[in-house]
Design a protein around this motif. Structure first.
Motif, PDB file in Angstrom:
ATOM      1  N   ASP A 148      -7.964 -10.453   2.253  1.00  0.00           N
ATOM      2  CA  ASP A 148      -7.697  -9.480   1.199  1.00  0.00           C
ATOM      3  C   ASP A 148      -6.424  -9.861   0.450  1.00  0.00           C
ATOM      4  OD1 ASP A 148      -9.899  -7.885   1.737  1.00  0.00           O
ATOM      5  OD2 ASP A 148      -8.802  -6.631   3.175  1.00  0.00           O
ATOM      6  N   GLU A 149      -6.514  -9.830  -0.874  1.00  0.00           N
ATOM      7  CA  GLU A 149      -5.349 -10.061  -1.715  1.00  0.00           C
ATOM      8  C   GLU A 149      -4.993  -8.774  -2.442  1.00  0.00           C
ATOM      9  OE1 GLU A 149      -3.949 -13.318  -5.013  1.00  0.00           O
ATOM     10  OE2 GLU A 149      -5.748 -12.163  -5.478  1.00  0.00           O
ATOM     11  N   GLN A 150      -3.758  -8.334  -2.279  1.00  0.00           N
ATOM     12  CA  GLN A 150      -3.269  -7.172  -3.012  1.00  0.00           C
ATOM     13  C   GLN A 150      -2.821  -7.625  -4.401  1.00  0.00           C
ATOM     14  OE1 GLN A 150      -2.737  -3.599  -2.247  1.00  0.00           O
ATOM     15  NE2 GLN A 150      -2.563  -3.827  -4.487  1.00  0.00           N
ATOM     16  N   ARG A 151      -3.492  -7.143  -5.432  1.00  0.00           N
ATOM     17  CA  ARG A 151      -3.092  -7.440  -6.792  1.00  0.00           C
ATOM     18  C   ARG A 151      -2.014  -6.454  -7.239  1.00  0.00           C
ATOM     19  NH1 ARG A 151      -3.393 -11.969  -8.620  1.00  0.00           N
ATOM     20  NH2 ARG A 151      -3.260 -11.081 -10.706  1.00  0.00           N
ATOM     21  N   GLN A 183      -9.358 -18.396   1.239  1.00  0.00           N
ATOM     22  CA  GLN A 183      -8.323 -19.396   1.477  1.00  0.00           C
ATOM     23  C   GLN A 183      -8.967 -20.654   2.062  1.00  0.00           C
ATOM     24  OE1 GLN A 183      -5.645 -17.143   4.092  1.00  0.00           O
ATOM     25  NE2 GLN A 183      -4.111 -17.130   2.463  1.00  0.00           N
ATOM     26  N   ASN A 215       1.614  -9.866   3.962  1.00  0.00           N
ATOM     27  CA  ASN A 215       2.778 -10.679   3.610  1.00  0.00           C
ATOM     28  C   ASN A 215       3.883  -9.742   3.120  1.00  0.00           C
ATOM     29  OD1 ASN A 215       4.693 -12.456   2.532  1.00  0.00           O
ATOM     30  ND2 ASN A 215       3.114 -13.924   1.917  1.00  0.00           N
ATOM     31  N   GLY A 221      -0.149 -11.456  -7.127  1.00  0.00           N
ATOM     32  CA  GLY A 221      -0.886 -11.011  -5.948  1.00  0.00           C
ATOM     33  C   GLY A 221      -0.301 -11.635  -4.697  1.00  0.00           C
ATOM     34  N   TYR A 222      -0.573 -10.993  -3.578  1.00  0.00           N
ATOM     35  CA  TYR A 222      -0.122 -11.540  -2.299  1.00  0.00           C
ATOM     36  C   TYR A 222      -1.150 -11.191  -1.225  1.00  0.00           C
ATOM     37  CZ  TYR A 222       1.695  -6.747  -1.802  1.00  0.00           C
ATOM     38  OH  TYR A 222       1.810  -5.381  -1.757  1.00  0.00           O
ATOM     39  N   ILE A 223      -1.225 -12.051  -0.222  1.00  0.00           N
ATOM     40  CA  ILE A 223      -2.165 -11.830   0.868  1.00  0.00           C
ATOM     41  C   ILE A 223      -1.726 -10.618   1.677  1.00  0.00           C
ATOM     42  CG2 ILE A 223      -3.250 -12.845   2.901  1.00  0.00           C
ATOM     43  CD1 ILE A 223      -3.964 -14.159   0.166  1.00  0.00           C
ATOM     44  N   VAL A 259     -10.577 -12.662  -1.459  1.00  0.00           N
ATOM     45  CA  VAL A 259     -10.444 -14.039  -1.918  1.00  0.00           C
ATOM     46  C   VAL A 259     -10.688 -14.979  -0.742  1.00  0.00           C
ATOM     47  CG1 VAL A 259      -8.823 -13.434  -3.765  1.00  0.00           C
ATOM     48  CG2 VAL A 259      -7.953 -14.072  -1.502  1.00  0.00           C
ATOM     49  N   LEU A 303      -3.734 -19.922  -1.556  1.00  0.00           N
ATOM     50  CA  LEU A 303      -5.194 -20.028  -1.497  1.00  0.00           C
ATOM     51  C   LEU A 303      -5.626 -21.355  -0.889  1.00  0.00           C
ATOM     52  CD1 LEU A 303      -6.314 -18.402  -4.880  1.00  0.00           C
ATOM     53  CD2 LEU A 303      -6.125 -17.375  -2.596  1.00  0.00           C
TER      54      LEU A 303
END
Length: 226
Positions: free
Chosen positions: A192-195, A182, A160, A155-157, A180, A51
């Motif tokens: 977008d962040e994948q939770r 950055q 990724n 979570g990851y962007i 989110v 982030l």
């Protein structure tokens, strides 16, 4: 005279499996950690994984601002604010004795919520060797088996693929997409962040045996006995 581990029980924690060992970050680790970050963290061609682009800040040792001064403040703050209501274990990850990355475990109101969040990174030249998956499996297993967690989030962007693979191999399942921000040197960027979420029912354990030291004292320190 008391030992530092008796004064601050997180320092007694040691999680080991095969060639990988994890312990709470100490000041003696910091010079090696700084060198590891300077050697590179982010793979070329993949989205920035954090982030904040702390790993890409100008190198200014002994000066305010930049790296490692701002990162030092963050690492030391985690120890200074350690409490049962909110804590963060910043675990060094060593493979065959060499520092290769960091694994975080973070919780708020854990005695009531029984939920933790995980995050991790590896030095660039240590990626692609299975260490990322093993260290994540180890910390998730520790949370379930030793702390009594009921769920672990992460979570990851989006895009990724390396982080996605580690999550999948550990047993995390998709848990929604969040927008989110950055913070980069070019300004804030929306991504977008994948939770993802893993529970004891979906968790994939390491293949090798796992050894944990210092869990009893840590549970007492965090007021989560039983």
């Amino acid at each position: 005279m008391l030992t530092i581990e008796e004064i601050f029980p997180p320092y007694a924690l040691c999680i080991t499996s095969g060639p990988v060992q994890m312990r709470v970050l100490r000041d003696d680790d910091i010079p090696e950690l700084v060198d590891l970050v300077r050697d590179g963290v982010q793979p070329p061609g993949l989205p920035m994984p954090f982030l904040s682009d702390w790993h890409a800040q100008p190198f200014r040792p002994g000066s305010p601002g930049g790296f490692p001064s701002e990162s030092l403040a963050w690492w030391w703050t985690q120890r200074a604010t350690f409490a049962p209501d909110e804590w963060r274990l910043a675990l060094t990850v060593r493979r065959d004795g060499v520092l290769v990355g960091m694994q975080d475990l973070h919780a708020r109101h854990f005695p009531q919520a029984r939920h933790v969040e995980t995050g991790s990174w590896l030095g660039l030249r240590h990626q692609g060797q299975g260490t990322g998956t093993l260290m994540r499996r180890l910390v998730v297993g520790f949370a379930f088996d030793e702390l009594g967690a009921g769920s672990c989030g992460s979570g990851y962007i989006a895009g990724n693929l390396a982080s996605a693979a580690v999550s999948r191999k550990t047993g995390y399942l998709p848990n929604g997409v969040h927008r989110v921000v950055q913070h980069t040197t070019d300004g804030p960027v929306g991504v977008d962040e994948q939770r993802v979420l893993v529970t004891p029912a979906t968790y994939v354990r390491p293949d090798a045996a796992v050894s944990v030291e210092g869990a009893d004292a840590l549970r007492r320190f965090l007021a989560i006995e039983g």
